[in-house]
Design a protein around this motif. Structure first.
Motif, mmCIF file in Angstrom:
data_model
loop_
_atom_site.group_PDB
_atom_site.id
_atom_site.type_symbol
_atom_site.label_atom_id
_atom_site.label_comp_id
_atom_site.label_asym_id
_atom_site.label_seq_id
_atom_site.Cartn_x
_atom_site.Cartn_y
_atom_site.Cartn_z
ATOM 1 N N THR A 162 0.880 -1.268 -0.010
ATOM 2 C CA THR A 162 -0.066 -0.025 0.008
ATOM 3 C C THR A 162 0.928 1.279 0.049
ATOM 4 O OG1 THR A 162 -1.708 -1.218 1.104
ATOM 5 C CG2 THR A 162 -1.726 1.170 1.221
ATOM 6 N N SER A 163 2.015 1.261 0.786
ATOM 7 C CA SER A 163 2.684 2.560 0.873
ATOM 8 C C SER A 163 3.308 2.759 -0.511
ATOM 9 C CB SER A 163 3.834 2.196 1.944
ATOM 10 O OG SER A 163 4.777 0.916 1.590
ATOM 11 N N VAL A 164 3.476 1.649 -1.322
ATOM 12 C CA VAL A 164 4.319 2.144 -2.834
ATOM 13 C C VAL A 164 2.884 2.747 -3.636
ATOM 14 C CG1 VAL A 164 5.237 1.196 -4.958
ATOM 15 C CG2 VAL A 164 6.032 0.421 -2.452
ATOM 16 N N LEU A 165 1.980 1.962 -3.429
ATOM 17 C CA LEU A 165 0.642 2.484 -4.464
ATOM 18 C C LEU A 165 0.258 3.801 -4.169
ATOM 19 C CD1 LEU A 165 -1.029 -1.268 -4.539
ATOM 20 C CD2 LEU A 165 0.624 -0.236 -6.120
ATOM 21 N N ASP A 166 0.126 4.090 -3.005
ATOM 22 C CA ASP A 166 -0.359 5.510 -2.555
ATOM 23 C C ASP A 166 0.315 6.467 -3.191
ATOM 24 O OD1 ASP A 166 -1.995 4.125 -0.892
ATOM 25 O OD2 ASP A 166 -1.264 4.570 1.013
ATOM 26 N N LEU A 167 1.715 6.408 -3.513
ATOM 27 C CA LEU A 167 2.350 7.520 -4.020
ATOM 28 C C LEU A 167 1.961 7.760 -5.430
ATOM 29 C CD1 LEU A 167 6.122 6.676 -3.053
ATOM 30 C CD2 LEU A 167 4.742 8.337 -2.435
ATOM 31 N N GLY A 168 1.063 7.013 -6.125
ATOM 32 C CA GLY A 168 0.505 7.283 -7.375
ATOM 33 C C GLY A 168 -0.826 7.979 -7.117
ATOM 34 N N LEU A 169 -1.522 8.115 -5.940
ATOM 35 C CA LEU A 169 -2.625 8.529 -5.767
ATOM 36 C C LEU A 169 -2.638 9.953 -5.643
ATOM 37 C CD1 LEU A 169 -4.125 5.840 -3.594
ATOM 38 C CD2 LEU A 169 -4.489 6.139 -6.079
ATOM 39 N N PRO A 170 -3.687 10.813 -5.976
ATOM 40 C CA PRO A 170 -3.834 12.232 -5.862
ATOM 41 C C PRO A 170 -3.653 12.542 -4.388
ATOM 42 C CG PRO A 170 -5.495 11.400 -7.149
ATOM 43 C CD PRO A 170 -4.799 10.334 -6.653
ATOM 44 N N GLY A 171 -4.078 11.867 -3.470
ATOM 45 C CA GLY A 171 -3.710 12.191 -2.091
ATOM 46 C C GLY A 171 -2.376 12.337 -1.608
ATOM 47 N N SER A 172 -1.494 11.928 -2.638
ATOM 48 C CA SER A 172 -0.015 12.156 -2.142
ATOM 49 C C SER A 172 0.769 13.346 -2.867
ATOM 50 C CB SER A 172 0.707 10.906 -2.510
ATOM 51 O OG SER A 172 0.678 10.527 -3.751
ATOM 52 N N TYR A 173 -0.181 13.918 -3.495
ATOM 53 C CA TYR A 173 0.399 15.150 -4.318
ATOM 54 C C TYR A 173 0.724 16.128 -3.430
ATOM 55 C CZ TYR A 173 -1.492 13.064 -8.700
ATOM 56 O OH TYR A 173 -1.637 12.234 -9.581
ATOM 57 N N VAL A 174 2.040 17.044 -3.705
ATOM 58 C CA VAL A 174 2.588 17.814 -3.187
ATOM 59 C C VAL A 174 2.318 19.136 -3.537
ATOM 60 C CG1 VAL A 174 4.539 18.849 -2.041
ATOM 61 C CG2 VAL A 174 4.384 16.350 -1.952
ATOM 62 N N LEU A 175 1.336 19.959 -3.254
ATOM 63 C CA LEU A 175 0.856 21.273 -3.662
ATOM 64 C C LEU A 175 0.460 21.127 -5.099
ATOM 65 C CD1 LEU A 175 3.619 24.001 -2.611
ATOM 66 C CD2 LEU A 175 1.214 23.393 -1.697
ATOM 67 N N GLY A 176 -0.235 20.052 -5.426
ATOM 68 C CA GLY A 176 -0.719 19.621 -6.808
ATOM 69 C C GLY A 176 0.090 18.720 -7.768
ATOM 70 N N ILE A 177 1.388 18.638 -7.074
ATOM 71 C CA ILE A 177 2.413 18.208 -7.837
ATOM 72 C C ILE A 177 2.731 16.677 -7.613
ATOM 73 C CG2 ILE A 177 4.969 18.098 -8.688
ATOM 74 C CD1 ILE A 177 4.873 21.155 -7.787
ATOM 75 N N PRO A 178 2.559 15.511 -8.407
ATOM 76 C CA PRO A 178 2.971 14.174 -8.206
ATOM 77 C C PRO A 178 3.961 14.104 -7.864
ATOM 78 C CG PRO A 178 1.840 14.406 -10.568
ATOM 79 C CD PRO A 178 2.113 16.037 -9.951
ATOM 80 N N PRO A 179 4.533 13.200 -6.867
ATOM 81 C CA PRO A 179 5.445 12.650 -6.182
ATOM 82 C C PRO A 179 6.431 12.279 -7.306
ATOM 83 C CG PRO A 179 3.858 11.778 -4.883
ATOM 84 C CD PRO A 179 3.058 12.148 -6.217
ATOM 85 N N LEU A 180 5.891 11.651 -8.439
ATOM 86 C CA LEU A 180 6.837 11.158 -9.487
ATOM 87 C C LEU A 180 7.726 12.333 -10.232
ATOM 88 C CD1 LEU A 180 5.144 8.268 -11.339
ATOM 89 C CD2 LEU A 180 6.742 8.221 -9.111
ATOM 90 N N VAL A 181 6.906 13.417 -10.315
ATOM 91 C CA VAL A 181 7.316 14.727 -10.893
ATOM 92 C C VAL A 181 8.504 15.226 -10.098
ATOM 93 C CG1 VAL A 181 6.816 17.013 -11.800
ATOM 94 C CG2 VAL A 181 5.336 15.204 -12.022
ATOM 95 N N LEU A 182 8.479 15.050 -8.769
ATOM 96 C CA LEU A 182 9.256 15.653 -7.807
ATOM 97 C C LEU A 182 10.582 14.977 -7.845
ATOM 98 C CD1 LEU A 182 7.116 16.541 -4.711
ATOM 99 C CD2 LEU A 182 7.669 17.899 -6.509
ATOM 100 N N ILE A 183 10.469 13.477 -8.091
ATOM 101 C CA ILE A 183 11.577 12.712 -8.232
ATOM 102 C C ILE A 183 12.447 13.073 -9.724
ATOM 103 C CG2 ILE A 183 12.334 10.284 -8.462
ATOM 104 C CD1 ILE A 183 9.964 9.272 -6.847
ATOM 105 N N PHE A 184 11.709 13.184 -10.606
ATOM 106 C CA PHE A 184 12.170 13.526 -11.876
ATOM 107 C C PHE A 184 13.021 14.906 -11.691
ATOM 108 C CE2 PHE A 184 11.076 15.348 -16.244
ATOM 109 C CZ PHE A 184 12.389 15.203 -16.590
ATOM 110 N N ALA A 185 12.267 15.800 -11.016
ATOM 111 C CA ALA A 185 12.867 17.210 -10.662
ATOM 112 C C ALA A 185 14.283 17.027 -10.234
ATOM 113 C CB ALA A 185 11.835 18.073 -9.961
ATOM 114 N N ALA A 186 14.310 15.995 -8.919
ATOM 115 C CA ALA A 186 15.418 16.076 -8.158
ATOM 116 C C ALA A 186 16.499 15.435 -8.813
ATOM 117 C CB ALA A 186 14.880 15.268 -6.960
ATOM 118 N N VAL A 187 16.119 14.422 -9.810
ATOM 119 C CA VAL A 187 17.240 13.875 -10.548
ATOM 120 C C VAL A 187 17.784 14.624 -11.577
ATOM 121 C CG1 VAL A 187 17.765 11.841 -12.449
ATOM 122 C CG2 VAL A 187 16.134 11.323 -10.106
#
Length: 341
Positions: free
Chosen positions: A173-198
């Motif tokens: 569940t902790s992995v799948l939750d990262l793909g849900l809107p509830g995990s977005y930071v200021l409307g930004i998906p976590p995957l986008v934040l990872i991409f930005a960091a890389v």
């Protein structure tokens, strides 16, 4: 910005000559800025086209989040590929490494260790595959094209063997939750934040460190770089390790996005990543690379795909459009290279 121009001026009683930093003239810097601006212009035109043809669907917040999320996975892979190409190498195995890392990290045995187990396994598999590429190329003196082509076939075959051709569903569940809107930071998906960091890490590594200057030097002239005291083999090993690391991170992101591991994951990622790097301004022959341009190339391709999908256009036309963009970018690069020389 300065790039290293290695020299081989060392006498018999002297150590290796240091790498001399030579400032490029304002003309090259201007060309780089104009190229970046042209990519931004193309992206702006595509956004305008999407807004005009399908204003309600394309400009919807959810769709824009989807575009950025889809660009994130291949974008992380592209950062690693850009570093490799800048050094004069090539990596055709990135898509297969993503697939292998994703299926290995999504096995039932791995899922028993939860979030940390999946992340650790994905990154470790990517690093090991990158290490194999690096050792074969740097120390085994295997041509990068052949070595990574062999890894492509081997990794795909191993991924198929692990899955037996079946999709492996992730239940953590902790992995799948990262793909849900509830995990977005200021409307930004976590995957986008990872991409930005890389992306930021890759940009700093290439443009603000000795490692980046050595990478450019090797791509420009590997023999001159060696005579200047750069350990070319070790540098190439590190670069393929970084490419494998990016593939491992991308595999974890793909697991979040799809909720599964599949042996077909990452299909044609190698072509998309190389194409994005080329249109971004990275020379296929090595010696010049731009992380910013590569990211813009990824966004351009992802936006094109989204526009075609929203307008129900056939995928074959989409591929033709991508091919035309790649050819145009290569022609511009060729003309620019001749002008500079």
């Amino acid at each position: 910005m300065t790039h290293p121009v290695p020299t081989a001026q060392s006498g018999p009683d002297q150590g290796p000559a240091p790498v001399v930093l030579k400032k490029h003239g304002p003309r090259r810097a201007l060309r780089a800025d104009l190229h970046t601006l042209s990519l931004l212009g193309i992206l702006a035109v595509l956004v305008a086209v999407g807004g005009i043809t399908e204003p309600d669907a394309f400009l919807d917040t959810g769709n824009l989040q989807l575009v950025l999320t889809q660009a994130s996975v291949i974008g992380v892979v592209t950062v690693g590929v850009t570093l490799v190409i800048t050094s004069g190498g090539i990596d055709l195995s990135v898509g297969a490494m993503v697939a292998l890392a994703s299926v290995w990290a999504s096995t039932l045995a791995t899922q028993e260790y939860g979030f940390a187990g999946i992340l650790f396994t994905a990154v470790l598999v990517g690093l090991v595959a990158g290490l194999v590429n690096g050792v074969l190329i740097a120390y085994g003196r295997v041509v990068p094209f052949i070595a990574t082509l062999a890894m492509l076939a081997s990794a795909r075959g191993l991924a198929l063997m692990i899955t037996d051709g079946k999709t492996q569903i992730v239940t953590v569940t902790s992995v799948l939750d990262l793909g849900l809107p509830g995990s977005y930071v200021l409307g930004i998906p976590p995957l986008v934040l990872i991409f930005a960091a890389v992306t930021v890490a890759g940009w700093l590594l290439l443009n603000r460190t000795t490692f980046g200057r050595r990478t450019v030097a090797i791509g420009g002239n590997a023999e001159a770089a060696r005579l200047a005291g750069i350990d070319v083999r070790r540098q190439r090993l590190y670069l393929y390790l970084l490419s494998g690391l990016c593939c491992g991170i991308a595999a974890f992101m793909l697991i979040i996005l799809s909720g599964s591991g599949q042996n077909t994951a990452g299909n044609l990622y190698e072509l998309d990543a190389i194409a994005a790097a080329i249109i971004g301004g990275t020379l296929l022959s090595g010696g010049r690379g731009t992380i910013t341009g590569s990211v813009l190339g990824v966004l351009i391709f992802t936006t094109i795909t989204n526009i075609f999908a929203l307008n129900n256009l056939q995928s074959d036309v989409q591929q033709i459009a991508k091919g035309a963009i790649i050819v145009a970018a290569v022609l511009v690069q060729s003309r620019t290279s001749r002008t500079e020389t």
